[in-house]
Design a protein around this motif. Structure first.
Motif, PDB file in Angstrom:
ATOM      1  N   GLN A  45       0.822  -1.216   0.000  1.00 49.54           N
ATOM      2  CA  GLN A  45       0.000   0.000   0.000  1.00 49.54           C
ATOM      3  C   GLN A  45       0.857   1.267   0.000  1.00 49.54           C
ATOM      4  OE1 GLN A  45       0.563  -1.901   2.591  1.00 49.54           O
ATOM      5  NE2 GLN A  45       0.914  -0.661   4.413  1.00 49.54           N
ATOM      6  N   ARG A  46       2.124   1.131   0.316  1.00 49.02           N
ATOM      7  CA  ARG A  46       3.019   2.303   0.335  1.00 49.02           C
ATOM      8  C   ARG A  46       3.475   2.589  -1.091  1.00 49.02           C
ATOM      9  NH1 ARG A  46       4.999   3.810   5.378  1.00 49.02           N
ATOM     10  NH2 ARG A  46       4.189   2.502   7.084  1.00 49.02           N
ATOM     11  N   ARG A  47       3.148   3.757  -1.637  1.00 46.90           N
ATOM     12  CA  ARG A  47       3.401   4.029  -3.051  1.00 46.90           C
ATOM     13  C   ARG A  47       4.127   5.342  -3.301  1.00 46.90           C
ATOM     14  NH1 ARG A  47       3.461  -0.476  -5.128  1.00 46.90           N
ATOM     15  NH2 ARG A  47       3.377   0.515  -7.167  1.00 46.90           N
ATOM     16  N   THR A  48       4.730   5.941  -2.243  1.00 47.95           N
ATOM     17  CA  THR A  48       5.354   7.258  -2.422  1.00 47.95           C
ATOM     18  C   THR A  48       6.832   7.214  -2.063  1.00 47.95           C
ATOM     19  OG1 THR A  48       3.280   8.373  -1.883  1.00 47.95           O
ATOM     20  CG2 THR A  48       5.283   9.689  -1.744  1.00 47.95           C
ATOM     21  N   VAL A  49       7.655   7.803  -2.927  1.00 46.90           N
ATOM     22  CA  VAL A  49       9.067   8.057  -2.635  1.00 46.90           C
ATOM     23  C   VAL A  49       9.192   9.538  -2.314  1.00 46.90           C
ATOM     24  CG1 VAL A  49      11.419   8.087  -3.543  1.00 46.90           C
ATOM     25  CG2 VAL A  49       9.869   6.199  -4.129  1.00 46.90           C
ATOM     26  N   VAL A  50       9.744   9.852  -1.163  1.00 52.80           N
ATOM     27  CA  VAL A  50       9.865  11.240  -0.713  1.00 52.80           C
ATOM     28  C   VAL A  50      11.319  11.676  -0.824  1.00 52.80           C
ATOM     29  CG1 VAL A  50       9.655  12.788   1.281  1.00 52.80           C
ATOM     30  CG2 VAL A  50       7.898  11.055   0.849  1.00 52.80           C
ATOM     31  N   SER A  51      11.525  12.901  -1.310  1.00 50.63           N
ATOM     32  CA  SER A  51      12.877  13.448  -1.373  1.00 50.63           C
ATOM     33  C   SER A  51      12.824  14.963  -1.246  1.00 50.63           C
ATOM     34  CB  SER A  51      13.567  13.052  -2.677  1.00 50.63           C
ATOM     35  OG  SER A  51      14.949  13.357  -2.615  1.00 50.63           O
ATOM     36  N   GLU A  52      14.007  15.526  -1.104  1.00 46.54           N
ATOM     37  CA  GLU A  52      14.148  16.970  -0.971  1.00 46.54           C
ATOM     38  C   GLU A  52      14.146  17.609  -2.358  1.00 46.54           C
ATOM     39  OE1 GLU A  52      17.218  19.958   1.458  1.00 46.54           O
ATOM     40  OE2 GLU A  52      17.568  17.795   1.380  1.00 46.54           O
ATOM     41  N   ARG A  53      13.445  18.700  -2.499  1.00 51.08           N
ATOM     42  CA  ARG A  53      13.353  19.359  -3.801  1.00 51.08           C
ATOM     43  C   ARG A  53      14.724  19.780  -4.324  1.00 51.08           C
ATOM     44  NH1 ARG A  53       8.713  20.976  -5.481  1.00 51.08           N
ATOM     45  NH2 ARG A  53       7.931  21.260  -3.347  1.00 51.08           N
ATOM     46  N   SER A  54      15.619  20.143  -3.413  1.00 53.22           N
ATOM     47  CA  SER A  54      16.954  20.585  -3.826  1.00 53.22           C
ATOM     48  C   SER A  54      17.974  19.454  -3.779  1.00 53.22           C
ATOM     49  CB  SER A  54      17.431  21.739  -2.938  1.00 53.22           C
ATOM     50  OG  SER A  54      17.541  21.319  -1.583  1.00 53.22           O
ATOM     51  N   ASN A  55      17.503  18.218  -3.776  1.00 54.30           N
ATOM     52  CA  ASN A  55      18.413  17.080  -3.884  1.00 54.30           C
ATOM     53  C   ASN A  55      19.169  17.180  -5.210  1.00 54.30           C
ATOM     54  OD1 ASN A  55      19.680  14.652  -3.345  1.00 54.30           O
ATOM     55  ND2 ASN A  55      17.798  13.490  -3.084  1.00 54.30           N
ATOM     56  N   CYS A  82      10.074   5.496 -10.334  1.00 57.55           N
ATOM     57  CA  CYS A  82       8.679   5.641  -9.907  1.00 57.55           C
ATOM     58  C   CYS A  82       7.731   5.461 -11.082  1.00 57.55           C
ATOM     59  CB  CYS A  82       8.478   7.009  -9.251  1.00 57.55           C
ATOM     60  SG  CYS A  82       9.163   7.130  -7.592  1.00 57.55           S
ATOM     61  N   ARG A  83       8.096   6.029 -12.215  1.00 59.02           N
ATOM     62  CA  ARG A  83       7.245   5.885 -13.393  1.00 59.02           C
ATOM     63  C   ARG A  83       7.162   4.422 -13.819  1.00 59.02           C
ATOM     64  NH1 ARG A  83       9.907   8.914 -16.679  1.00 59.02           N
ATOM     65  NH2 ARG A  83       8.803  10.849 -16.200  1.00 59.02           N
ATOM     66  N   GLU A  84       8.295   3.740 -13.763  1.00 55.84           N
ATOM     67  CA  GLU A  84       8.349   2.345 -14.195  1.00 55.84           C
ATOM     68  C   GLU A  84       7.612   1.413 -13.231  1.00 55.84           C
ATOM     69  OE1 GLU A  84      11.788  -1.004 -14.070  1.00 55.84           O
ATOM     70  OE2 GLU A  84      12.340   0.892 -15.006  1.00 55.84           O
ATOM     71  N   ARG A  85       7.690   1.716 -11.931  1.00 55.94           N
ATOM     72  CA  ARG A  85       7.170   0.791 -10.920  1.00 55.94           C
ATOM     73  C   ARG A  85       5.820   1.211 -10.337  1.00 55.94           C
ATOM     74  NH1 ARG A  85      11.910  -1.957  -8.832  1.00 55.94           N
ATOM     75  NH2 ARG A  85      10.526  -2.983  -7.324  1.00 55.94           N
ATOM     76  N   GLY A  86       5.264   2.317 -10.815  1.00 58.97           N
ATOM     77  CA  GLY A  86       3.959   2.738 -10.340  1.00 58.97           C
ATOM     78  C   GLY A  86       3.953   3.439  -8.996  1.00 58.97           C
ATOM     79  N   PHE A  87       5.075   4.071  -8.652  1.00 58.60           N
ATOM     80  CA  PHE A  87       5.158   4.868  -7.432  1.00 58.60           C
ATOM     81  C   PHE A  87       5.023   6.348  -7.778  1.00 58.60           C
ATOM     82  CE2 PHE A  87       6.905   0.907  -6.096  1.00 58.60           C
ATOM     83  CZ  PHE A  87       6.760   0.837  -4.724  1.00 58.60           C
ATOM     84  N   THR A  88       4.873   7.191  -6.756  1.00 61.12           N
ATOM     85  CA  THR A  88       4.813   8.637  -6.933  1.00 61.12           C
ATOM     86  C   THR A  88       6.007   9.270  -6.236  1.00 61.12           C
ATOM     87  OG1 THR A  88       2.403   8.630  -6.992  1.00 61.12           O
ATOM     88  CG2 THR A  88       3.467  10.726  -6.467  1.00 61.12           C
ATOM     89  N   LEU A  89       6.678  10.186  -6.914  1.00 62.67           N
ATOM     90  CA  LEU A  89       7.793  10.923  -6.319  1.00 62.67           C
ATOM     91  C   LEU A  89       7.262  12.225  -5.750  1.00 62.67           C
ATOM     92  CD1 LEU A  89      10.820  11.259  -5.774  1.00 62.67           C
ATOM     93  CD2 LEU A  89      11.035  12.264  -8.074  1.00 62.67           C
TER      94      LEU A  89
END
Length: 420
Positions: free
Chosen positions: A118-128, A140-147
């Motif tokens: 059920q976990r579908r989000t990858v979180v990161s810093e905008r200035s990474n 994320c696009r390939e595996r169906g997750f959201t960045l």
């Protein structure tokens, strides 16, 4: 007011001052690259030449066995391991940071898909660093997750039951701001997420303890503070609790359990060895080995703790000198003043002319770099292995002269270079 004599006195008392002699540093150059390429270790040319002449030229294919080429990813990994708080056999030197991030992030997503789909989000810093975001976006696009990209201060509250992986660079490449790795990792784990760290601006520059922090995955490069040369191999680390759970996506023969059995089906090697892929670049590995010699030479002098103390002293001095000598010229400070939040760089901001000011400094032999943004960044890296307190004073003196004279306004300093 701090004087040049004060800085020379600090250099005379510096227990690490002899390490400067390990490097080839051009006369008249103050190398404050921040840090995208470490300088050349003095013994690297001869060591690489020996690898070319003897190991390649005379040993030929035999050198995979007789010169230890085959074991180099693990051997160099074991040399890097104590610099980042890893243990022997847990880290390999291989491929590039981007490729290694693709491997470990893919493995992390596979673990989440198995344990908590059920976990579908990858979180990161905008200035990474952009390459990290590009890799994450692709996966994320390939595996169906959201960045999900956020500002640093928004990260703790963004971690929730939908977060799969938190992906961060330990020291921000634009500002020099450093995350509290242990606290961030605890927060992510409390939310049920895994954490992948990029140590590109940390390894060899600041103290890192992956095990103490409870980290899950880490990658980093060999050409910055590890002084491995342009395009040097990077490294990958996976906590042993995760290492054997999934294949990494680039299942090449070097990561096979028995590569020279030539089986037609893939059987991953145990542990971190499965994160290898193809044949290793031996000459680049040799150069990285030389770079690691320079960092590990600090071990008898106090190791990373001693390097960190000097790094903070250098950056404290540089910040103070800029304030003393360059006031009124529109410079701001992007780098945190607090030691616990600062990497080994100082990033100044200026609304106008930042790129040209850096180019004017480069022309004077003070090599920093420029990072575009809002505002633009003048980035200066401080590597305690070879930099002196005198260098910090002289660099600020050049900066003051460039600003006061308006030298940076000359047309040649506004011509855009490909690499900034």
């Amino acid at each position: 007011m701090t004087t040049l004599q004060d800085c020379r006195a600090l250099d005379a008392q510096d227990p690490l001052r002899g390490l400067r002699e390990l490097f080839t540093l051009p006369e008249g150059v103050i190398y404050l690259d921040g840090n995208s390429l470490g300088p050349l270790p003095k013994h690297a040319p001869e060591r690489i030449a020996r690898a070319v002449r003897q190991e390649w030229g005379e040993g030929l294919i035999r050198s995979w066995n007789t010169a230890g080429w085959f074991e180099m990813p693990q051997r160099l990994g074991d040399r890097i391991a104590p610099l980042v708080g890893a243990r022997p056999g847990e880290l390999v030197a291989t491929d590039s940071t981007s490729i290694n991030l693709f491997k470990v992030l893919s493995a992390a997503l596979s673990i989440v898909q198995a344990d908590a789909p059920q976990r579908r989000t990858v979180v990161s810093e905008r200035s990474n660093f952009p390459t990290d975001l590009y890799i994450a976006e692709s996966l994320c696009r390939e595996r169906g997750f959201t960045l999900h990209l956020l500002e640093a201060e928004q990260l703790p509250e963004a971690l929730d039951e939908g977060t799969a992986v938190l992906m961060l660079t330990h020291v921000n490449y634009r500002t020099g701001a450093m995350h509290d790795m242990a606290a961030v990792t605890r927060a992510a784990h409390a939310a049920g997420a895994l954490v992948a760290w990029d140590l590109a601006h940390s390894a060899g520059a600041v103290e890192v303890d992956l095990h103490a922090a409870g980290a899950d995955f880490a990658v980093g490069c060999g050409y910055k503070y590890l002084n491995g040369g342009p395009g040097a191999p990077a490294f990958a680390w996976v906590h042993p609790r995760h290492a054997d759970r999934f294949w990494q996506p680039l299942a090449g023969w070097w990561g096979h359990a028995a590569p020279f059995a030539f089986h037609s089906d893939y059987r991953p090697a145990p542990g971190i060895a499965r994160y290898l892929c193809g044949t290793q670049p031996v000459l680049s590995m040799v150069a990285l080995d030389c770079g690691l010699d320079t960092v590990l030479a600090a071990q008898p002098l106090g190791g990373m703790a001693a390097l960190r103390r000097k790094s903070l002293a250098l950056t404290d001095l540089f910040i103070a000198l800029v304030q003393e000598r360059c006031g009124g010229h529109g410079l701001g400070l992007a780098t945190p003043r607090e030691h616990a939040r600062r990497g080994s760089q100082v990033c100044l901001t200026r609304a106008e002319g930042a790129y040209a000011i850096v180019q004017a400094l480069v022309a004077r032999g003070v090599i920093g770099d420029f990072r575009a943004g809002r505002p633009d960044i003048l980035r200066f890296g401080f590597t305690p292995l070879y930099l002196r307190f005198e260098d910090a004073w002289n660099a600020v003196e050049h900066l003051r002269e460039v600003l006061e004279s308006g030298e940076w306004q000359r047309p040649e300093f506004h011509r855009q270079q490909v690499v900034t």
